[in-house]
Design an enzyme around this catalytic site. Structure first.
Site, PDB file in Angstrom:
ATOM      1  N   ARG A  69       0.852  -1.198   0.000  1.00  0.00           N
ATOM      2  CA  ARG A  69       0.000   0.000   0.000  1.00  0.00           C
ATOM      3  C   ARG A  69       0.884   1.242   0.000  1.00  0.00           C
ATOM      4  NH1 ARG A  69      -4.427   0.844   4.573  1.00  0.00           N
ATOM      5  NH2 ARG A  69      -5.698  -0.561   3.309  1.00  0.00           N
ATOM      6  N   ARG A 189      -4.956   3.995  17.060  1.00  0.00           N
ATOM      7  CA  ARG A 189      -5.679   3.340  15.967  1.00  0.00           C
ATOM      8  C   ARG A 189      -5.393   4.119  14.690  1.00  0.00           C
ATOM      9  NH1 ARG A 189      -8.027  -0.367  13.587  1.00  0.00           N
ATOM     10  NH2 ARG A 189      -9.796  -1.549  14.385  1.00  0.00           N
ATOM     11  N   LYS A 190      -6.022   3.695  13.567  1.00  0.00           N
ATOM     12  CA  LYS A 190      -5.836   4.433  12.320  1.00  0.00           C
ATOM     13  C   LYS A 190      -6.399   5.851  12.423  1.00  0.00           C
ATOM     14  CE  LYS A 190      -8.463   3.242   8.765  1.00  0.00           C
ATOM     15  NZ  LYS A 190      -9.405   2.500   7.848  1.00  0.00           N
ATOM     16  N   GLY A 444     -16.882  -5.739   1.167  1.00  0.00           N
ATOM     17  CA  GLY A 444     -16.931  -7.173   1.429  1.00  0.00           C
ATOM     18  C   GLY A 444     -17.190  -7.579   2.860  1.00  0.00           C
ATOM     19  N   CYS A 449     -14.683  -0.486   3.881  1.00  0.00           N
ATOM     20  CA  CYS A 449     -13.645   0.189   3.092  1.00  0.00           C
ATOM     21  C   CYS A 449     -14.214   0.760   1.790  1.00  0.00           C
ATOM     22  CB  CYS A 449     -12.519  -0.785   2.767  1.00  0.00           C
ATOM     23  SG  CYS A 449     -11.835  -1.582   4.219  1.00  0.00           S
ATOM     24  N   GLY A 450     -15.265   0.143   1.274  1.00  0.00           N
ATOM     25  CA  GLY A 450     -15.882   0.630   0.026  1.00  0.00           C
ATOM     26  C   GLY A 450     -16.902   1.734   0.276  1.00  0.00           C
TER      27      GLY A 450
HETATM   28 FE1  SRM Z   1      -9.935  -0.447   4.796  1.00  0.00          FE
HETATM   29  C1  SRM Z   1      -8.789  -2.743   6.996  1.00  0.00           C
HETATM   30  C2  SRM Z   1      -8.650  -2.160   2.256  1.00  0.00           C
HETATM   31  C3  SRM Z   1     -10.331   2.254   2.845  1.00  0.00           C
HETATM   32  C4  SRM Z   1     -12.053   0.849   7.143  1.00  0.00           C
HETATM   33  N1  SRM Z   1      -8.832  -2.142   4.657  1.00  0.00           N
HETATM   34  C5  SRM Z   1      -8.429  -2.916   5.704  1.00  0.00           C
HETATM   35  C6  SRM Z   1      -7.443  -3.976   5.230  1.00  0.00           C
HETATM   36  C7  SRM Z   1      -6.083  -3.400   5.404  1.00  0.00           C
HETATM   37  C8  SRM Z   1      -7.582  -5.289   6.009  1.00  0.00           C
HETATM   38  C9  SRM Z   1      -6.484  -6.279   5.683  1.00  0.00           C
HETATM   39  O1  SRM Z   1      -5.403  -6.200   6.239  1.00  0.00           O
HETATM   40  O2  SRM Z   1      -6.749  -7.129   4.851  1.00  0.00           O
HETATM   41  C10 SRM Z   1      -7.878  -4.092   3.757  1.00  0.00           C
HETATM   42  C11 SRM Z   1      -6.804  -4.521   2.783  1.00  0.00           C
HETATM   43  C12 SRM Z   1      -7.414  -5.416   1.726  1.00  0.00           C
HETATM   44  C13 SRM Z   1      -6.588  -5.520   0.487  1.00  0.00           C
HETATM   45  O3  SRM Z   1      -5.850  -6.506   0.329  1.00  0.00           O
HETATM   46  O4  SRM Z   1      -6.732  -4.666  -0.365  1.00  0.00           O
HETATM   47  C14 SRM Z   1      -8.473  -2.718   3.515  1.00  0.00           C
HETATM   48  N2  SRM Z   1      -9.447   0.001   2.928  1.00  0.00           N
HETATM   49  C15 SRM Z   1      -9.037  -0.884   1.992  1.00  0.00           C
HETATM   50  C16 SRM Z   1      -9.057  -0.267   0.607  1.00  0.00           C
HETATM   51  C17 SRM Z   1      -7.959  -0.791  -0.296  1.00  0.00           C
HETATM   52  C18 SRM Z   1     -10.442  -0.486  -0.037  1.00  0.00           C
HETATM   53  C19 SRM Z   1     -10.447  -0.252  -1.534  1.00  0.00           C
HETATM   54  O5  SRM Z   1     -10.594  -1.243  -2.258  1.00  0.00           O
HETATM   55  O6  SRM Z   1     -10.284   0.888  -1.965  1.00  0.00           O
HETATM   56  C20 SRM Z   1      -8.934   1.217   0.993  1.00  0.00           C
HETATM   57  C21 SRM Z   1      -7.513   1.649   1.139  1.00  0.00           C
HETATM   58  C22 SRM Z   1      -7.377   3.091   1.492  1.00  0.00           C
HETATM   59  C23 SRM Z   1      -5.944   3.574   1.473  1.00  0.00           C
HETATM   60  O7  SRM Z   1      -5.434   3.780   0.379  1.00  0.00           O
HETATM   61  O8  SRM Z   1      -5.380   3.735   2.557  1.00  0.00           O
HETATM   62  C24 SRM Z   1      -9.615   1.207   2.356  1.00  0.00           C
HETATM   63  N3  SRM Z   1     -10.933   1.279   4.976  1.00  0.00           N
HETATM   64  C25 SRM Z   1     -11.058   2.229   4.020  1.00  0.00           C
HETATM   65  C26 SRM Z   1     -12.080   3.169   4.386  1.00  0.00           C
HETATM   66  C27 SRM Z   1     -12.591   4.310   3.533  1.00  0.00           C
HETATM   67  C28 SRM Z   1     -11.913   5.617   3.771  1.00  0.00           C
HETATM   68  O9  SRM Z   1     -10.814   5.677   4.336  1.00  0.00           O
HETATM   69  O10 SRM Z   1     -12.507   6.610   3.375  1.00  0.00           O
HETATM   70  C29 SRM Z   1     -12.570   2.764   5.620  1.00  0.00           C
HETATM   71  C30 SRM Z   1     -13.715   3.406   6.424  1.00  0.00           C
HETATM   72  C31 SRM Z   1     -13.314   4.731   6.984  1.00  0.00           C
HETATM   73  C32 SRM Z   1     -12.570   4.645   8.280  1.00  0.00           C
HETATM   74  O11 SRM Z   1     -11.525   4.007   8.342  1.00  0.00           O
HETATM   75  O12 SRM Z   1     -13.036   5.232   9.253  1.00  0.00           O
HETATM   76  C33 SRM Z   1     -11.839   1.570   5.982  1.00  0.00           C
HETATM   77  N4  SRM Z   1     -10.325  -0.861   6.751  1.00  0.00           N
HETATM   78  C34 SRM Z   1     -11.289  -0.251   7.513  1.00  0.00           C
HETATM   79  C35 SRM Z   1     -11.376  -0.917   8.780  1.00  0.00           C
HETATM   80  C36 SRM Z   1     -12.323  -0.534   9.951  1.00  0.00           C
HETATM   81  C37 SRM Z   1     -11.662   0.491  10.818  1.00  0.00           C
HETATM   82  C38 SRM Z   1     -12.142   0.485  12.239  1.00  0.00           C
HETATM   83  O13 SRM Z   1     -11.965   1.492  12.930  1.00  0.00           O
HETATM   84  O14 SRM Z   1     -12.648  -0.544  12.711  1.00  0.00           O
HETATM   85  C39 SRM Z   1     -10.433  -1.962   8.748  1.00  0.00           C
HETATM   86  C40 SRM Z   1     -10.132  -2.993   9.860  1.00  0.00           C
HETATM   87  C41 SRM Z   1      -9.266  -2.426  10.930  1.00  0.00           C
HETATM   88  O15 SRM Z   1      -8.626  -1.380  10.792  1.00  0.00           O
HETATM   89  O16 SRM Z   1      -9.236  -3.093  11.963  1.00  0.00           O
HETATM   90  C42 SRM Z   1      -9.809  -1.904   7.457  1.00  0.00           C
HETATM   91 FE1  SF4 Z   2     -13.725  -5.807   4.484  1.00  0.00          FE
HETATM   92 FE2  SF4 Z   2     -12.175  -3.783   3.792  1.00  0.00          FE
HETATM   93 FE3  SF4 Z   2     -11.473  -6.260   3.192  1.00  0.00          FE
HETATM   94 FE4  SF4 Z   2     -13.471  -5.070   1.905  1.00  0.00          FE
HETATM   95  S1  SF4 Z   2     -11.300  -4.512   1.852  1.00  0.00           S
HETATM   96  S2  SF4 Z   2     -13.483  -7.113   2.678  1.00  0.00           S
HETATM   97  S3  SF4 Z   2     -14.429  -3.928   3.590  1.00  0.00           S
HETATM   98  S4  SF4 Z   2     -11.646  -5.326   5.238  1.00  0.00           S
END
Ligand code: SRM
Ligand code: SF4
Length: 518
Positions: A69, A189-190, A444, A449-450
């Site tokens: 990333r 946290r993030k 998913g 994240c979507g």
């Molecule tokens: Fe996300 C965790 C993908 C935007 C909320 N997110 C993850 C992980 C890293 C989990 C993992 O380790 O597998 C996912 C990686 C999957 C992969 O292989 O691609 C993942 N998040 C994504 C992306 C790639 C979705 C996409 O297809 O675009 C986005 C990457 C953004 C970036 O470039 O940094 C992405 N994630 C978001 C957003 C949207 C936003 O930022 O506007 C959110 C909701 C907003 C927020 O964070 O408040 C989001 N992601 C989460 C969460 C829930 C956070 C929480 O407080 O519980 C997790 C799980 C966690 O952090 O424990 C998570």
């Molecule tokens: Fe869940 Fe984010 Fe993985 Fe999509 S990319 S399946 S919303 S953790």
């Protein structure tokens, strides 16, 4: 600190206390020699979590492979940087999964993720990024994520504030110019930051922990500040006003002060209750504001009476005139944000031949090539890549489709998303005439994240029982609004099996968005 001394720290906090994960940067050669299997045996935390501090995300779905990333501040990169990323995908990303070749995804934070990386190649990749002026540090875990800014900053005649320099400065301070910043990378946290520069809030700042919204005070343009927005399972929260207005020069000091307050006081016990909003809830917004002021060393001015977000959100797909006479920016639709190496090389070439070599990403997982002179526009629009893969006038349903990664690569996923989303939208388009785009967002799992809660129709992966079997399904959200009067949607249906979803989406688009059967 909200966590009292006797409160138990969560396991991630305990691991971080043993060794700051950023220090893994000095161990990359060793880890490369060791290999992922030995690392898993010796130090599971480093493999599954620690390396995320450097941007390398181990993927349990594709054993032995990492996702990389990046950080692309304001979503802007050069053609040279795009080539470096394309080269990484081509050279190191073999056998990543779908179609058995590496790929890159544009993310919902205006960013790139590359797939199929092996631990052996991490040191070489890390060097290549540095040489290209790119960085992936602090892009995961307890860090500030990629910082978003107006995708048409500096191009649009109607913009209020050019966000490019501000976002760049934020990233440089927070990551110590991409080298890693020990002081700001052990947050509870993030933490998400978005800087809106135009009237349509293209970055939907309201779902970030810290959002900057353009606002006038005493005739001067600056920002009203909103805080605490976040999505987590069963917690979908819009940011609230801090009652503060700042001048653009204070963008970085304010973020730094807030991050220090959060770092020093944020909860560190239950990880599902550690986001900034949990600290704000514990303290109340007044105390939080006062602590930020204390850290800043001066009082904050009260917010301007209103912000300037008074346009509907634009998607930037298509051809638009720039404020610079004779120049245009062209937004390309990238289906579900997915790119392959050869397409990335091609985009780099096109940005150089027709534009200024610049490429931009959007939070809708699309891209923009700016600075194309009128004289070259026609030839640019005839490029095969636009016709065959990345159209500038996609069908209305595809145009607004967004999808998270899903089970193809993400271990948290409950359902498959990207490929299914695309296939289903194509089928719907074959059956329906839709007068305008309907923003359908797939995610998913409830991590969201979507961003399904900001969509016209949001789909959150879940499971249900059908004919005695467990099957993939979605909960359906509707009514999310972005731009002017932004608001989160509401859940309207639960546990719709994916094999029944097309019919449900068909009915919803006919009933609510004036689609008509062909
Ligand atoms: Fe996300 C965790 C993908 C935007 C909320 N997110 C993850 C992980 C890293 C989990 C993992 O380790 O597998 C996912 C990686 C999957 C992969 O292989 O691609 C993942 N998040 C994504 C992306 C790639 C979705 C996409 O297809 O675009 C986005 C990457 C953004 C970036 O470039 O940094 C992405 N994630 C978001 C957003 C949207 C936003 O930022 O506007 C959110 C909701 C907003 C927020 O964070 O408040 C989001 N992601 C989460 C969460 C829930 C956070 C929480 O407080 O519980 C997790 C799980 C966690 O952090 O424990 C998570
Ligand atoms: Fe869940 Fe984010 Fe993985 Fe999509 S990319 S399946 S919303 S953790």
């Amino acid at each position: 600190m909200v966590t009292t001394p006797e409160t138990k720290l969560n396991p991630v906090e305990k691991a971080k206390a043993q060794k700051h994960p950023l220090l893994l940067k000095q161990e990359l050669e060793q880890l490369a020699q060791m290999g992922w299997e030995a690392l898993e045996e010796k130090n599971e935390f480093d493999l599954h979590y620690g390396l995320k501090w450097l941007g390398f995300f181990y993927r349990t779905v594709t054993p032995g492979k990492f996702m990389l990333r990046m950080r692309i501040p304001n979503g802007i990169l050069t053609s040279g940087q795009m080539r470096v990323l394309a080269n990484i995908v081509q050279r190191y990303g073999q056998g990543a999964g779908f179609q058995d070749r590496g790929n890159a995804d544009i993310t919902t934070r205006q960013n790139f993720q590359l797939r199929g990386i092996r631990i052996e190649d991490i040191p070489a990749i890390f060097d290549q990024l540095r040489q290209a002026g790119l960085t992936s540090v602090q892009s995961g875990m307890d860090n500030v994520r990629n910082i978003t800014g107006s995708p048409v900053a500096g191009l649009n005649a109607d913009e209020l504030i050019d966000t490019r320099g501000l976002v760049r400065n934020l990233q440089d301070v927070i990551t110590n110019n991409g080298e890693g910043n020990l002081a700001l990378s052990n947050l509870p946290r993030k933490f998400n930051i978005a800087v809106a520069g135009g009237r349509d809030n293209s970055v939907h700042a309201e779902i970030n922990d810290l959002g900057y919204l353009p606002a006038y005070k005493d005739g001067k343009i600056g920002f009203n500040i909103i805080v605490g927005g976040f999505f987590a399972p069963k917690q979908y929260v819009s940011a609230i006003p801090l009652n503060a207005w700042i001048e653009p020069k204070d963008v970085v000091p304010l973020a730094e002060a807030m991050l220090i307050v959060y770092n020093d006081n944020g909860p560190r016990a239950n990880r599902s209750k550690c986001r900034l909003m949990h600290l704000i809830e514990a303290w109340g917004i007044e105390k939080f504001r006062a602590e930020v002021e204390k850290q800043l060393g001066h009082p904050l001015e009260p917010a301007a009476a209103k912000d300037e977000i008074d346009w509907e959100k634009r998607d930037h797909i298509g051809v638009y005139r720039q404020k610079q006479p004779g120049l245009n920016y062209v937004g390309l639709h990238v289906p579900v944000g997915r790119l392959y190496a050869e397409e990335m090389f091609e985009l780099a070439r096109m940005a150089e031949v027709y534009g200024s070599g610049e490429i931009r990403l959007t939070v809708e997982q699309n891209l923009i090539i700016p600075n194309i002179p009128d004289t070259r526009l026609e030839t640019f629009l005839e490029e095969p890549l636009l016709r065959e893969r990345f159209p500038i006038d996609p069908e209305p349903l595809q145009r607004a489709l967004v999808s998270c990664t899903g089970s193809e690569f993400c271990g948290y996923a409950i359902i498959e998303t990207k490929n299914r989303a695309l296939a289903m939208i194509k089928e719907l388009e074959a059956e329906l005439d839709t007068p305008k785009p309907v923003r359908i967002h797939w995610t998913g799992c409830p991590n969201s994240c979507g961003q399904p809660q900001v969509a016209d129709i949001g789909l959150i992966g879940t499971k249900t029982r059908k004919d005695g079997k467990v099957v993939e399904a979605v909960d359906i959200w509707m009514g999310g609004k972005v731009g002017k009067d932004a608001r989160l949607g509401k859940e309207v249906m639960k546990k719709i099996p994916c094999d029944e979803l097309k019919q449900v989406l068909r009915d919803l688009t006919i009933e609510h968005f004036n689609a008509r059967p062909k």
